[in-house]
Write an enzyme that holds these catalytic residues in place. Structure first.
Site, PDB file in Angstrom:
ATOM      1  CG  ASP A  56      -1.384  -2.313  14.315  1.00 41.28           C
ATOM      2  OD1 ASP A  56      -0.939  -1.213  15.025  1.00 41.28           O
ATOM      3  OD2 ASP A  56      -1.210  -2.538  12.990  1.00 41.28           O
TER       4      ASP A  56
ATOM      5  NE  ARG B  85       2.425   0.378  11.773  1.00 44.70           N
ATOM      6  CZ  ARG B  85       1.094  -0.030  12.084  1.00 44.70           C
ATOM      7  NH1 ARG B  85       0.464  -0.368  11.000  1.00 44.70           N
ATOM      8  NH2 ARG B  85       0.968  -0.112  13.238  1.00 44.70           N
TER       9      ARG B  85
ATOM     10  N   GLY C 262       0.703  -1.203   0.058  1.00 49.09           N
ATOM     11  CA  GLY C 262       0.017  -0.070   0.125  1.00 49.09           C
ATOM     12  C   GLY C 262       0.953   1.193   0.054  1.00 49.09           C
TER      13      GLY C 262
ATOM     14  NE  ARG D 213      -2.254  -5.357   0.787  1.00 52.68           N
ATOM     15  CZ  ARG D 213      -1.796  -4.176   1.114  1.00 52.68           C
ATOM     16  NH1 ARG D 213      -1.322  -3.536   0.129  1.00 52.68           N
ATOM     17  NH2 ARG D 213      -2.105  -3.584   2.260  1.00 52.68           N
TER      18      ARG D 213
ATOM     19  CG  MET E  81      -8.330  -1.547   5.850  1.00 47.46           C
ATOM     20  SD  MET E  81      -8.308   0.266   6.117  1.00 47.46           S
ATOM     21  CE  MET E  81     -10.074   0.841   5.629  1.00 47.46           C
TER      22      MET E  81
ATOM     23  NE  ARG F  97       5.607  -2.080   4.063  1.00 50.71           N
ATOM     24  CZ  ARG F  97       4.160  -2.317   4.554  1.00 50.71           C
ATOM     25  NH1 ARG F  97       3.186  -2.893   4.214  1.00 50.71           N
ATOM     26  NH2 ARG F  97       3.904  -1.803   5.867  1.00 50.71           N
TER      27      ARG F  97
ATOM     28  N   GLY G  63       1.465  -6.886   2.576  1.00 46.67           N
ATOM     29  CA  GLY G  63       1.132  -5.724   3.280  1.00 46.67           C
ATOM     30  C   GLY G  63       1.133  -6.064   4.851  1.00 46.67           C
ATOM     31  CB  SER G  64       1.004  -4.472   7.994  1.00 44.55           C
ATOM     32  OG  SER G  64       0.106  -3.237   7.437  1.00 44.55           O
TER      33      SER G  64
ATOM     34  NE  ARG H  23      -4.701  11.039  -9.028  1.00 39.85           N
ATOM     35  CZ  ARG H  23      -5.908  11.396  -8.407  1.00 39.85           C
ATOM     36  NH1 ARG H  23      -6.131  11.581  -7.044  1.00 39.85           N
ATOM     37  NH2 ARG H  23      -6.840  12.062  -9.267  1.00 39.85           N
TER      38      ARG H  23
END
Length: 236
Positions: free
Chosen positions: A208, A221, A24, A91, A184, A28, A93-94, A47
């Site tokens: 988390d 992260r 995301g 993907r 998410m 990273r 991610g976290s 962006r």
């Protein structure tokens, strides 16, 4: 055949490898490109969502940041598939850990994703259908982790539309139903990949620990999660 650039990706067909790693956070994405890939070139900066293409052990691979949440991520997933010919989306991610069996820093391979997202119903023609990982990629990830001696939990996660949701009992409900983590984006990735006929897998590191109320720093992260990237690059 459609080709880029698009409103969100400035490259053209051929700039992205057939396999793309999908964090995301743009920081990273840059960290992965600079520390795990060779012959790297920047292919997107629209962006601030940086994307890179390089090689891992001589195999072309790209990494593209997709933002947070299903609506943002689906834009990038869709454009990568339709305009740049990407066939394998991974993907990286976290997530928030929701099970006693996973702790801060542990790696989870998401076999499936439940969700409260209305977007997934639209992708599934209004039906409630399972959002599941590609079996071939999941099987490969398990083998890569086993051969490397990496501990990796495999099981379902939950994709939430809201980071700050109104239901204070949501996490306990998910834990009771065997969900390993909450995040998410994954349900969107799995639903879209099925609709578009491509392969997808999600690997997430517990940043988390909701059960034990432990949290990873923002710096960690961005720059840790080495085992997750090892597994991701092992299945390209």
């Amino acid at each position: 055949m459609e080709s880029g650039p698009t409103p969100h990706l400035e490259g053209v067909r051929g700039d992205y490898a057939p396999t793309v790693l999908l964090p995301g956070d743009p920081k990273r994405a840059r960290f992965i490109a600079e520390n795990y890939l060779t012959n790297v070139k920047l292919v997107n900066s629209v962006r601030g969502a940086e994307g890179f293409t390089g090689e891992s052990n001589g195999i072309p691979v790209s990494v593209q940041s997709v933002g947070m949440g299903i609506p943002s991520a689906l834009i990038y997933y869709t454009e990568l598939i339709r305009f740049f010919g990407v066939k394998k989306l991974i993907r990286v991610g976290s997530c928030g850990g929701l099970n006693e069996s996973v702790r801060l820093g542990d790696l989870i391979c998401a076999s499936a994703a439940g969700t409260d997202s209305a977007a997934i119903e639209k992708l599934n023609d209004g039906l409630t259908l399972p959002s599941v990982a590609d079996w071939e990629l999941l099987y490969s990830a398990v083998n890569v982790a086993d051969n490397a001696g990496i501990s990796m939990a495999v099981g379902p996660v939950f994709t939430s539309d809201l980071f700050y949701g109104p239901d204070p009992e949501l996490f306990s409900k998910l834990t009771r139903n065997g969900i390993l983590g909450v995040e998410m984006e994954i349900a969107g990735l799995y639903a879209l990949s099925k609709a578009e006929g491509v392969q997808a897998l999600a690997l997430v590191t517990v940043s988390d620990d909701i059960i034990r109320q432990e949290i990873m720093s923002s710096a960690d992260r961005e720059s840790t999660f080495d085992e997750m990237i090892q597994v991701a690059l092992g299945i390209i």
